[in-house]
Design a protein around this motif. Structure first.
Motif, PDB file in Angstrom:
ATOM      1  N   THR A  37      43.279  45.319 -13.930  1.00 50.90           N
ATOM      2  CA  THR A  37      44.245  44.462 -13.225  1.00 50.90           C
ATOM      3  C   THR A  37      44.847  43.419 -14.169  1.00 50.90           C
ATOM      4  OG1 THR A  37      43.031  44.788 -11.172  1.00 50.90           O
ATOM      5  CG2 THR A  37      44.550  42.940 -11.224  1.00 50.90           C
ATOM      6  N   ASP A 360      48.081  48.411  -8.023  1.00 51.19           N
ATOM      7  CA  ASP A 360      46.721  48.002  -8.338  1.00 51.19           C
ATOM      8  C   ASP A 360      45.763  48.608  -7.323  1.00 51.19           C
ATOM      9  OD1 ASP A 360      44.702  46.754  -9.699  1.00 51.19           O
ATOM     10  OD2 ASP A 360      45.000  44.787  -8.750  1.00 51.19           O
ATOM     11  N   ASP A 361      45.048  49.646  -7.749  1.00 50.23           N
ATOM     12  CA  ASP A 361      44.005  50.225  -6.892  1.00 50.23           C
ATOM     13  C   ASP A 361      44.494  50.611  -5.504  1.00 50.23           C
ATOM     14  OD1 ASP A 361      41.384  50.716  -7.579  1.00 50.23           O
ATOM     15  OD2 ASP A 361      40.976  48.579  -7.885  1.00 50.23           O
TER      16      ASP A 361
HETATM   17 MG    MG Z   1      41.261  45.260 -10.538  1.00 51.33          MG
END
Ligand code: MG
Ligand code: ATP
Length: 412
Positions: A37, A360-361
């Motif tokens: 991240t 992000d994810d």
């Molecule tokens: Mg992360």
């Protein structure tokens, strides 16, 4: 546009990094807490001049160092190159103890910017993250921030107005706190602050309202197709101006019947609603000033500002009912994804420049239908994806992506 190369120095857990990306899918894969991240955070920092997470600038400096640098080379755009450096000047080290003490300097295409606000619009980017659910679940400030970030990317004036407005409100609040002790000059000074607040505040609210109507069009379309028929709609709510009720959306999508429960009880002002075409920043300013003057004694009594865009909200409805109160988890996820996709599309349509998508994810949270819609919408845009698990990614992403393995602030 696409990010061609990322260079980091002492940013978060990266001591030094220099990687080349492809235009298309780029995947950052690694275990939890390794720095995936952080990469997206660095890229988005170049879009808005600060972290998208809660971090202060000082928190972004690698522990043990006192400065960080981010450099991006950009391809296929008028922006070639963005360099940001931050140096901590706090005596207490890089924990930043209660504030930002550092100096930030920003260069775009080699030229130093005099103001951070001039960074807006140089890198167009949208970030998707699991925390996006806060857009529905949390308070109004999250939704104002969502609007303000995109609008500032499209028109940096919005950023400068926000800065100026916040300054005016804090000066006005200081005056209101001490009003009785300020003597003769207090009344005139309050007039000055009210005029300033009405000036910048009306532009802020006007831009947000215009933008939220446009965003609604695209978000409703996306939501309709993911959910197979559910109607997403917005209502921009201001505590100092009554916007017209709209039953007649230009696209014909969205709330056909115009019933939007929940909004009415909040209303403070009783001004007659105009029709949408006659609303301008000027008409809002006029009403705002009238209200500030008529509620002057109330604000003095309370000792702080009670009206203005700092209280505005974007109300979100699904099939005419309040999404936060009545929506299921899946309906909220769909709405939030639709909003982000709408944001992407709007940035692209308004500028003709391709925004960079940061995911992000997100694939672990999405079912197959939503994943494939997200991928369709990402088609043609450079996309940076983080994941702890490559197998979570749709096969078409895995096939064509450039894959980076992230471990303790190093990338292979
Ligand atoms: Mg992360
Ligand atoms: N200022 C800093 N200096 C050094 N390391 C830092 C700093 N700030 C954060 N870190 C480290 O960065 C790591 C977190 O990075 P990041 O949030 O990118 O993880 P991630 O790979 O996305 O993990 P997850 O899969 O859990 O989301 C942590 O190990 C944290 O200790």
């Amino acid at each position: 546009m696409f990010v061609d190369r990322i260079i980091l120095k002492d940013f978060r857990n990266y001591e030094a990094l220099d990687i080349g990306l492809k235009d298309g899918f780029n995947v950052f894969c690694g275990n939890n807490g390794q720095g995936k991240t952080n990469i997206l955070e660095a890229v988005f920092f170049c879009a808005i001049g600060r972290s998208f997470r809660y971090g202060k600038d000082a928190d972004l400096v690698r522990n043990g160092s006192d400065a960080f640098q981010i450099g991006l080379s950009i391809g296929d755009d008028v922006t070639d190159d963005i360099r940001i450096s931050y140096k901590n000047t706090s005596p207490s080290g890089n924990s930043g103890a209660g504030g930002n003490y550092g100096e930030k300097s920003v260069r775009v295409n080699g030229l130093y910017l005099r103001k951070l606000g001039h960074l807006m619009g140089n890198l167009l980017s949208v970030i998707f993250s699991p925390e996006d659910l806060e857009i529905v679940n949390e308070g109004p400030s999250v939704r104002r921030k969502l609007l303000d970030i995109v609008i500032s990317q499209l028109s940096p004036d919005h950023y400068f107005d926000l800065q100026q407005y916040l300054k005016t409100v804090s000066q006005k609040n200081a005056l209101l706190r001490d009003y009785d002790r300020m003597g003769q000059g207090a009344r005139e000074l309050l007039d000055v602050y009210n005029e300033q607040a009405a000036d910048t505040g009306s532009r802020i609210t006007f831009r947000r309202w215009v933008f939220s109507r446009e965003l609604e069009k695209y978000a409703a379309e996306k939501n309709l197709s993911i959910s197979r028929g559910e109607a997403l709609s917005f209502k921009y709510y201001s505590n100092f101006y009554t916007f017209p009720e709209e039953n007649d959306h230009e696209t014909g999508t969205g709330n056909e019947d115009g019933t939007e429960p929940g909004a009415e009880g909040l209303r403070e002002t009783g001004a007659d609603a105009a029709s949408a075409e006659t609303v301008t920043a000027e008409t809002i300013k006029k009403d705002f000033l009238l209200l500030l003057n008529s509620r002057r004694s109330k604000e003095i009594e309370r000792g702080h500002s009670l009206y203005g865009p700092q209280y505005d909200d974007l109300l979100i409805f699904l099939n005419g009912t309040d999404l936060k109160r009545f929506g299921s988890q899946g309906q909220k996820r769909t709405a939030v994804l639709s909003i982000k996709l709408a944001e992407t599309e709007l940035l692209y349509r308004r500028t003709g420049r391709r925004p960079v998508l940061l995911l992000d994810d997100v694939f672990s949270e999405l079912d197959e239908g939503r994943s494939s819609l997200l991928l369709d919408s990402a088609g043609g845009f450079q996309t940076l994806i983080t994941t702890a698990n490559l197998s979570e990614l749709p096969p078409e992403v895995r096939r064509s992506a450039k894959i980076f393995f992230v471990k303790s602030g190093r990338i292979s």
